[in-house]
Design a protein around this motif. Structure first.
Motif, PDB file in Angstrom:
ATOM      1  N   PRO A  29      28.489   0.178  34.223  1.00 10.28           N
ATOM      2  CA  PRO A  29      27.626  -0.769  34.937  1.00 10.28           C
ATOM      3  C   PRO A  29      26.530  -0.122  35.770  1.00 10.28           C
ATOM      4  O   PRO A  29      25.386  -0.591  35.765  1.00 10.28           O
ATOM      5  CB  PRO A  29      28.608  -1.557  35.798  1.00 10.28           C
ATOM      6  N   ALA A  52      30.777  -7.400  35.740  1.00  9.06           N
ATOM      7  CA  ALA A  52      29.644  -6.780  35.061  1.00  9.06           C
ATOM      8  C   ALA A  52      29.889  -6.775  33.564  1.00  9.06           C
ATOM      9  O   ALA A  52      30.831  -6.143  33.082  1.00  9.06           O
ATOM     10  CB  ALA A  52      29.434  -5.353  35.565  1.00  9.06           C
ATOM     11  N   GLN A  53      29.048  -7.470  32.840  1.00  8.21           N
ATOM     12  CA  GLN A  53      29.119  -7.504  31.383  1.00  8.21           C
ATOM     13  C   GLN A  53      28.018  -6.590  30.839  1.00  8.21           C
ATOM     14  O   GLN A  53      26.835  -6.784  31.134  1.00  8.21           O
ATOM     15  CB  GLN A  53      28.900  -8.926  30.874  1.00  8.21           C
ATOM     16  N   THR A  54      28.402  -5.596  30.068  1.00 10.70           N
ATOM     17  CA  THR A  54      27.421  -4.680  29.504  1.00 10.70           C
ATOM     18  C   THR A  54      27.441  -4.758  27.986  1.00 10.70           C
ATOM     19  O   THR A  54      28.432  -5.135  27.375  1.00 10.70           O
ATOM     20  CB  THR A  54      27.700  -3.226  29.936  1.00 10.70           C
ATOM     21  N   GLY A  55      26.305  -4.388  27.387  1.00  9.33           N
ATOM     22  CA  GLY A  55      26.220  -4.298  25.935  1.00  9.33           C
ATOM     23  C   GLY A  55      26.156  -5.629  25.220  1.00  9.33           C
ATOM     24  O   GLY A  55      26.482  -5.709  24.032  1.00  9.33           O
ATOM     25  N   ARG A  58      24.760  -9.054  34.049  1.00  5.25           N
ATOM     26  CA  ARG A  58      24.754  -8.708  32.626  1.00  5.25           C
ATOM     27  C   ARG A  58      23.673  -7.664  32.374  1.00  5.25           C
ATOM     28  O   ARG A  58      22.521  -7.825  32.773  1.00  5.25           O
ATOM     29  CB  ARG A  58      24.502  -9.953  31.775  1.00  5.25           C
ATOM     30  N   TYR A  59      24.090  -6.601  31.685  1.00  2.00           N
ATOM     31  CA  TYR A  59      23.171  -5.515  31.364  1.00  2.00           C
ATOM     32  C   TYR A  59      23.184  -5.295  29.852  1.00  2.00           C
ATOM     33  O   TYR A  59      24.253  -5.282  29.232  1.00  2.00           O
ATOM     34  CB  TYR A  59      23.594  -4.238  32.088  1.00  2.00           C
ATOM     35  N   GLU A  72      22.587  -2.750  27.722  1.00  8.08           N
ATOM     36  CA  GLU A  72      23.091  -1.559  27.024  1.00  8.08           C
ATOM     37  C   GLU A  72      24.584  -1.361  27.277  1.00  8.08           C
ATOM     38  O   GLU A  72      25.075  -1.610  28.382  1.00  8.08           O
ATOM     39  CB  GLU A  72      22.313  -0.325  27.470  1.00  8.08           C
ATOM     40  N   PRO A  73      25.338  -0.894  26.260  1.00  4.88           N
ATOM     41  CA  PRO A  73      26.790  -0.712  26.401  1.00  4.88           C
ATOM     42  C   PRO A  73      27.137   0.575  27.144  1.00  4.88           C
ATOM     43  O   PRO A  73      27.605   1.560  26.573  1.00  4.88           O
ATOM     44  CB  PRO A  73      27.270  -0.678  24.943  1.00  4.88           C
ATOM     45  N   SER A 110      18.216  -0.629  33.077  1.00  8.79           N
ATOM     46  CA  SER A 110      17.600  -1.940  32.832  1.00  8.79           C
ATOM     47  C   SER A 110      16.664  -2.369  33.953  1.00  8.79           C
ATOM     48  O   SER A 110      15.888  -3.313  33.790  1.00  8.79           O
ATOM     49  CB  SER A 110      18.695  -3.005  32.662  1.00  8.79           C
ATOM     50  N   ALA A 143      23.965   1.284  33.325  1.00  9.67           N
ATOM     51  CA  ALA A 143      23.282   0.178  32.646  1.00  9.67           C
ATOM     52  C   ALA A 143      22.328  -0.540  33.583  1.00  9.67           C
ATOM     53  O   ALA A 143      21.230  -0.950  33.179  1.00  9.67           O
ATOM     54  CB  ALA A 143      24.319  -0.800  32.095  1.00  9.67           C
ATOM     55  N   ALA A 144      22.714  -0.693  34.848  1.00 17.07           N
ATOM     56  CA  ALA A 144      21.835  -1.347  35.817  1.00 17.07           C
ATOM     57  C   ALA A 144      20.585  -0.514  36.062  1.00 17.07           C
ATOM     58  O   ALA A 144      19.459  -1.039  36.084  1.00 17.07           O
ATOM     59  CB  ALA A 144      22.586  -1.582  37.124  1.00 17.07           C
TER      60      ALA A 144
END
Length: 247
Positions: free
Chosen positions: A76, A39-42, A69-70, A72-73, A83, A79-80
């Motif tokens: 996960p 999971a990549q955030t931000g 990928r989401y 906002e930092p 989004s 952020a999920a």
């Protein structure tokens, strides 16, 4: 060890640079390497993420895979939800890692933040993926004050889940370390009960890729395909003990 989980005691402590260094050292040792960022955030849709950074630093032979990928930092799961995108399950992480392991000698799975950051509404974490994979976990920790408690808590969380902590790497070793950082070199293994497996110098991610690849094995111990040795490093940096008081 075909799959290694890389987790931190928190955020912004050098986890991606350590992952890149392990990848570079393994490639230098002749291994095929993949880096999985579940999971990549931000990060925006067209921006390079942590997995791409590992390829930039460790070399183009490294395979990079990002599962979600989401923008906002945030954690996960948070952020999920914000989004409106699907959350990521530990089963999906484990399946992706196993697919990569079928084609690579070493798969590095880099978590988001600390070990128990939530990935989905059910409260699953990177530790759940590690359990499904029966994979050891490398703990990345900062050098300074507060790291003993955070590292020890992370290791206790791993062991309470019957997971194997491989060791700890200092993610950003200062050029001019303070007293707490120097004392922590000896105190980290004693407090957490795991070996010190390396110290990556601060700002290493700003090196040129060629220089990074050349130096990476010197920052990591042999279990991570490097040449770094804890004893001389500690001997060099350990503060002298106070002498006996007179009187």
């Amino acid at each position: 060890m075909s799959i290694l989980i890389v987790s931190g005691t928190g955020t912004e402590i050098g986890k991606t640079v350590v992952t890149s260094a392990v990848a570079a050292a393994a490639v230098a040792a002749g291994l095929s390497v993949a880096v999985l960022k579940p999971a990549q955030t931000g990060v925006g849709p067209d921006e390079p993420g942590d997995a791409a950074e590992a390829v930039r630093l460790a070399g183009p032979s490294v395979t990079a895979l990002e599962l979600a990928r989401y923008p906002e930092p945030l954690a996960p799961d948070t952020a999920a939800r914000r989004s409106g995108l699907p959350a990521l399950s530990p089963a999906a992480i484990a399946e992706a890692a196993q697919r990569l392991a079928a084609r690579h000698d070493l798969v590095l799975v880099e978590g988001a933040g600390g070990l128990l950051v939530r990935f989905d509404p059910d409260g699953h974490t990177l530790a759940d993926a590690a359990r499904l994979l029966s994979a050891p976990v490398l703990v990345v920790a900062p050098a300074g004050l507060g790291t003993l408690n955070a590292t020890t808590l992370t290791v206790e969380a791993l062991r309470s889940r019957a997971l194997t902590p491989l060791g700890v790497v200092v993610g950003s070793w200062p050029a001019d370390p303070d007293l707490a950082s120097r004392c922590n070199l000896a105190d980290l293994p004693a407090s957490a009960g795991i070996p010190l497996l390396g110290a990556v110098p601060e700002s290493s991610g700003a090196l040129s890729p060629a220089r990074f690849r050349e130096a990476a094995p010197t920052w990591l111990a042999p279990p991570l395909h490097g040449t770094w040795q804890a004893a001389p490093f500690m001997s060099h940096w350990a503060p002298p003990l106070p002498g006996p008081s007179g009187g």
